[in-house]
Write an enzyme that holds these catalytic residues in place. Structure first.
Site, PDB file in Angstrom:
ATOM      1  N   ALA A 195       0.880  -1.182  -0.173  1.00  0.00           N
ATOM      2  CA  ALA A 195      -0.304  -0.629   0.154  1.00  0.00           C
ATOM      3  C   ALA A 195       0.719   0.887   0.397  1.00  0.00           C
ATOM      4  O   ALA A 195       2.097   1.000   0.366  1.00  0.00           O
ATOM      5  CB  ALA A 195      -0.850   0.132   1.068  1.00  0.00           C
ATOM      6  N   ASN A 196       0.338   2.653  -0.436  1.00  0.00           N
ATOM      7  CA  ASN A 196       0.774   3.723  -0.265  1.00  0.00           C
ATOM      8  C   ASN A 196       0.243   4.144   1.143  1.00  0.00           C
ATOM      9  O   ASN A 196      -0.704   3.984   2.077  1.00  0.00           O
ATOM     10  CB  ASN A 196       0.479   4.660  -1.345  1.00  0.00           C
ATOM     11  CG  ASN A 196       1.696   4.236  -2.467  1.00  0.00           C
ATOM     12  OD1 ASN A 196       2.113   3.570  -2.513  1.00  0.00           O
ATOM     13  ND2 ASN A 196       1.160   5.423  -3.588  1.00  0.00           N
ATOM     14  N   ARG A 197       0.935   5.272   1.964  1.00  0.00           N
ATOM     15  CA  ARG A 197       0.976   6.172   3.196  1.00  0.00           C
ATOM     16  C   ARG A 197       0.219   6.848   2.555  1.00  0.00           C
ATOM     17  O   ARG A 197       0.172   7.819   1.965  1.00  0.00           O
ATOM     18  CB  ARG A 197       1.838   6.596   3.437  1.00  0.00           C
ATOM     19  CG  ARG A 197       1.803   6.671   5.008  1.00  0.00           C
ATOM     20  CD  ARG A 197       2.923   7.185   5.874  1.00  0.00           C
ATOM     21  NE  ARG A 197       3.771   6.372   5.706  1.00  0.00           N
ATOM     22  CZ  ARG A 197       3.971   5.050   6.589  1.00  0.00           C
ATOM     23  NH1 ARG A 197       2.934   5.572   7.275  1.00  0.00           N
ATOM     24  NH2 ARG A 197       5.208   4.711   6.355  1.00  0.00           N
TER      25      ARG A 197
ATOM     26  N   VAL B 107      -1.985   6.244  -4.792  1.00  0.00           N
ATOM     27  CA  VAL B 107      -2.188   5.129  -5.863  1.00  0.00           C
ATOM     28  C   VAL B 107      -0.989   4.222  -6.019  1.00  0.00           C
ATOM     29  O   VAL B 107       0.169   5.014  -5.956  1.00  0.00           O
ATOM     30  CB  VAL B 107      -2.881   5.258  -7.574  1.00  0.00           C
ATOM     31  CG1 VAL B 107      -3.258   3.795  -8.119  1.00  0.00           C
ATOM     32  CG2 VAL B 107      -3.927   5.967  -7.296  1.00  0.00           C
TER      33      VAL B 107
END
Ligand code: C5P
Length: 219
Positions: free
Chosen positions: A29-31, A96
């Site tokens: 995931a991204n933060r 994203v």
């Protein structure tokens, strides 16, 4: 006053991170807290816009009068954005993930000898760039750029490479991630505006007013 300034306008907003599954229990995931994107969706709806908020996995409440579509991955986010078209404007605030993996159908087991699994990363679609170049391009396409250094130069390059109208360049060298205020530069083809550090809600309100101005100009 901007009250009702966006009545009759359809606007799609993306917000939050994406989660890219590795197997049924793991993801990359991204933060992103989603706070800025949710605040923008709320501000646009308050000016009367019909807002579709395509949200990655976040725990925030849905803003009043906003249609929310929850997604997990970048590919799901892209499909949801396409379903929200046609739109007068698109504001892509989501962080994203740049890659996904071909997810395993079952939980990957740890090897007794400690050998980690190899993850083959596959590039995700660029939702913003794809939309900006599509036949169904909204009149106003806005991207975000979170940078720690050379914020404006990167934002100007991104304006061109993504084919969008504005980039909201976000200086994340300080305490922005997950926080309640934001330092932004509004980068358009006409130039750069440096905004003061403001609460994310104030950034959202000022941006919504600017979007109303832009959409009210004759084409
Ligand atoms: O390329 P970069 O991730 O820095 O660009 C950020 C902008 O592009 C944001 O507006 C983000 O929502 C959008 N983006 C996207 N799809 C991707 C990657 C970024 O829409 N796969």
């Amino acid at each position: 006053s901007y009250s009702g300034a966006l009545t009759g306008r359809k606007i799609v907003v993306t917000a939050g991170p994406t989660h890219e599954p590795i197997d049924p229990v793991r993801y990359i995931a991204n933060r992103s807290s989603g706070k800025q994107g949710f605040a923008i969706a709320e501000a646009l709806a308050r000016l009367g816009a019909e807002v579709t908020l395509v949200a990655g996995p976040v725990t925030l409440p849905t803003p009043p009068a906003v249609k929310r579509v929850d997604v997990e991955s970048a590919r799901e986010m892209q499909a949801a954005v396409e379903r929200a078209l046609p739109a007068d404007a698109a504001i892509m605030v989501a962080a994203v993930a740049d890659w996904h993996v071909d997810a395993a159908g079952q939980k990957i087991k740890k090897q007794p000898d400690g050998t980690p699994p190899a993850l083959a990363l596959v590039q995700n679609p660029d939702i913003l760039a794809g939309l900006a170049r599509s036949a169904r391009r909204p009149r106003l396409v806005i991207g975000f750029a979170a940078e720690t250094n050379d914020v404006i130069a990167y934002a100007q390059a991104k304006l061109t490479s993504k084919g969008c109208d504005w980039i909201v360049a976000n200086d994340v060298s300080g305490d922005v991630m997950g926080g309640d205020s934001n330092s932004i530069h509004l980068v358009t083809r006409d130039g750069v505006e440096d905004w003061p550090n403001l609460p994310k809600q104030a950034v959202a309100e000022q941006l919504a007013a600017r979007i109303a101005d832009a959409l009210s100009e004759p084409r």
